[in-house]
Design an enzyme around this catalytic site. Structure first.
Site, mmCIF file in Angstrom:
data_model
loop_
_atom_site.group_PDB
_atom_site.id
_atom_site.type_symbol
_atom_site.label_atom_id
_atom_site.label_comp_id
_atom_site.label_asym_id
_atom_site.label_seq_id
_atom_site.Cartn_x
_atom_site.Cartn_y
_atom_site.Cartn_z
ATOM 1 N N ILE A 187 0.811 -1.224 0.000
ATOM 2 C CA ILE A 187 0.000 0.000 0.000
ATOM 3 C C ILE A 187 0.838 1.265 0.000
ATOM 4 C CG2 ILE A 187 -2.141 -0.887 0.972
ATOM 5 C CD1 ILE A 187 -1.150 -0.099 3.724
ATOM 6 N N GLY A 188 2.107 1.133 0.218
ATOM 7 C CA GLY A 188 2.938 2.333 0.225
ATOM 8 C C GLY A 188 4.378 1.947 -0.013
ATOM 9 N N GLY A 230 8.154 4.005 0.164
ATOM 10 C CA GLY A 230 8.925 5.225 0.325
ATOM 11 C C GLY A 230 10.335 5.000 -0.186
ATOM 12 N N GLY A 269 11.393 2.276 2.859
ATOM 13 C CA GLY A 269 10.587 1.130 3.271
ATOM 14 C C GLY A 269 9.437 0.811 2.345
ATOM 15 N N ILE A 284 5.256 -0.532 2.691
ATOM 16 C CA ILE A 284 4.165 -0.701 3.652
ATOM 17 C C ILE A 284 3.139 -1.650 3.044
ATOM 18 C CG2 ILE A 284 2.333 0.471 4.965
ATOM 19 C CD1 ILE A 284 5.342 2.387 4.045
ATOM 20 N N LYS A 326 5.107 -2.044 8.142
ATOM 21 C CA LYS A 326 6.182 -1.273 7.496
ATOM 22 C C LYS A 326 7.463 -2.085 7.598
ATOM 23 C CE LYS A 326 8.440 3.203 7.379
ATOM 24 N NZ LYS A 326 8.329 4.634 7.658
ATOM 25 N N ASP A 367 10.222 15.794 8.529
ATOM 26 C CA ASP A 367 9.662 15.430 7.214
ATOM 27 C C ASP A 367 8.141 15.597 7.200
ATOM 28 O OD1 ASP A 367 9.920 14.746 4.580
ATOM 29 O OD2 ASP A 367 10.038 12.585 4.917
HETATM 30 N N1 ATP Z 1 -0.278 2.609 8.871
HETATM 31 C C1 ATP Z 1 -0.499 2.916 7.597
HETATM 32 N N2 ATP Z 1 -1.718 2.712 7.042
HETATM 33 C C2 ATP Z 1 -1.958 3.027 5.757
HETATM 34 N N3 ATP Z 1 -1.057 3.567 4.910
HETATM 35 C C3 ATP Z 1 0.182 3.810 5.408
HETATM 36 C C4 ATP Z 1 0.530 3.496 6.760
HETATM 37 N N4 ATP Z 1 1.826 3.844 6.953
HETATM 38 C C5 ATP Z 1 2.254 4.345 5.776
HETATM 39 N N5 ATP Z 1 1.287 4.337 4.846
HETATM 40 C C6 ATP Z 1 1.370 4.812 3.451
HETATM 41 O O1 ATP Z 1 2.678 4.547 2.959
HETATM 42 C C7 ATP Z 1 3.319 5.761 2.554
HETATM 43 C C8 ATP Z 1 4.798 5.688 2.911
HETATM 44 O O2 ATP Z 1 4.924 5.525 4.325
HETATM 45 P P1 ATP Z 1 6.180 6.074 5.125
HETATM 46 O O3 ATP Z 1 6.345 7.535 4.832
HETATM 47 O O4 ATP Z 1 6.060 5.684 6.546
HETATM 48 O O5 ATP Z 1 7.347 5.246 4.411
HETATM 49 P P2 ATP Z 1 8.871 5.672 4.151
HETATM 50 O O6 ATP Z 1 9.529 4.513 3.515
HETATM 51 O O7 ATP Z 1 9.469 6.169 5.429
HETATM 52 O O8 ATP Z 1 8.672 6.865 3.128
HETATM 53 P P3 ATP Z 1 9.736 8.001 2.703
HETATM 54 O O9 ATP Z 1 10.995 7.304 2.330
HETATM 55 O O10 ATP Z 1 9.033 8.662 1.531
HETATM 56 O O11 ATP Z 1 9.885 8.918 3.865
HETATM 57 C C9 ATP Z 1 2.567 6.887 3.278
HETATM 58 O O12 ATP Z 1 2.588 8.065 2.490
HETATM 59 C C10 ATP Z 1 1.164 6.327 3.416
HETATM 60 O O13 ATP Z 1 0.408 6.653 2.266
#
Ligand code: ATP
Length: 302
Positions: free
Chosen positions: A64-65, A67, A70, A72, A87, A181
């Site tokens: 679902i996500g 970044g 990471g 998700i 995550k 951020d």
């Molecule tokens: N608990 C959750 N429930 C639903 N969607 C989520 C959840 N956690 C994260 N997401 C989705 O996943 C996306 C990326 O999450 P997150 O920013 O924590 O990851 P990241 O790898 O740290 O990202 P980045 O490298 O861009 O900072 C978020 O924008 C959100 O849309």
């Protein structure tokens, strides 16, 4: 979490293991705002497989996500029959132990009980990955904006979002950390009736301690590395100053501008220096505008 923790150090938080929802409440989940599944094909190799039963408990339903660090996943806790988000990040990045998620879970655990952080059900690691199991949330505020008819949100909605973001940051700043951020993609809402108006701030992987337990501020570095997202960081961050709560609030201001007007003036600029220049011009214009209004006010008073 220690640097090289073992698999059996998997931390589970029994008191937090469930949202304790009654069955009828679960059926009110707003499916429209459930994170949309993204197809895993054509993506970078993923850490978990669809239909896999992660640690014999969480059935992986979809990605679902994604970044910079990471991934998700949407998963179902087969014991509780509840949807959760997992995550995941690789344990090592470029041969080095990845500390981002270790820090993130540390801060998230500290913040449990505060209203604007995701509920954590567990965290730990396997041979290859670090993971955090948390409350499933809506699509993020950036996606909500994109899917709205004018690609912008109403003053009323933005007011509510900003009000809650400031509360979330107040709680974080009180624990001694800056987020570094803040942006629409890191804000979601709950999905159950009792939580769908509650904003949840995400992604605590870039936090940094700015004040000690005794309240004293840490000595700022002469030049800090760049942390954050170019579009939303303050001018001070472009200039590599140590970040403080002020800088999170500047990101809140840019976020509100973007949500209200649809886009920030530097949306199409690619180079960080150009973005900085435009931000500086905006500050000068605002100061001139405010200065001339102040002058008119003074002249009228005299
Ligand atoms: N608990 C959750 N429930 C639903 N969607 C989520 C959840 N956690 C994260 N997401 C989705 O996943 C996306 C990326 O999450 P997150 O920013 O924590 O990851 P990241 O790898 O740290 O990202 P980045 O490298 O861009 O900072 C978020 O924008 C959100 O849309």
């Amino acid at each position: 979490m220690t640097k090289e923790a073992k698999q059996d150090d998997l931390i589970l938080a029994p008191a937090l293991m469930s949202l304790n929802l009654k069955n009828e409440e679960k059926s009110f989940v707003n499916k429209e705002i459930l994170p949309k599944m993204r197809k895993i094909e054509n993506e970078e190799p993923s850490h978990l497989q669809i239909n896999e039963k992660f640690l014999k408990r969480w059935s992986i339903e979809g990605l679902i996500g994604k970044g910079g660090y990471g991934e998700i996943y949407l998963a179902v806790d087969v014991v509780r029959g509840e949807e959760v988000a997992i995550k995941v990040e690789p344990k090592k990045r470029r041969g080095k132990l990845a500390k981002r998620m270790i820090l993130e879970q540390h801060v998230l655990f500290k913040m449990q009980g505060k209203p604007h952080v995701p509920l954590i059900f567990g965290s730990g690691y396997t041979d290859k990955i670090n993971f955090i199991i948390m409350q499933i949330l809506s699509i993020n505020v950036g996606e909500i904006k994109k899917s709205s008819p004018n690609k912008r949100l109403s003053q009323c909605s933005v007011g509510r979002i900003i009000h809650q973001t400031i509360s979330a940051l107040r709680d974080l700043h009180e624990t001694g950390y800056v987020h570094r951020d803040v942006k629409p993609a890191n804000m979601c809402f709950g999905i159950y009736p009792q939580s769908r108006h509650i904003l949840i701030l995400l992604d605590f992987g870039l936090v940094r301690r700015y004040k000690m337990e005794n309240g004293e501020w840490r000595e700022p570095r002469a030049r800090a590395g760049f942390r954050g997202t170019t579009r939303y960081v303050s001018i001070r961050v472009h200039r590599r100053c140590e970040q403080a709560p002020y800088d999170d609030l500047v990101s809140v201001m840019y976020t509100s501008y973007e949500l209200l007007s649809g886009e920030l003036p530097w949306k199409h600029l690619e180079k960080s220096d150009e973005v900085l220049q435009l931000k500086e011009i905006m500050v000068t214009l605002t100061n001139t505008f405010l200065g001339s209004h102040y002058l008119i006010f003074r002249l009228r008073m005299e």
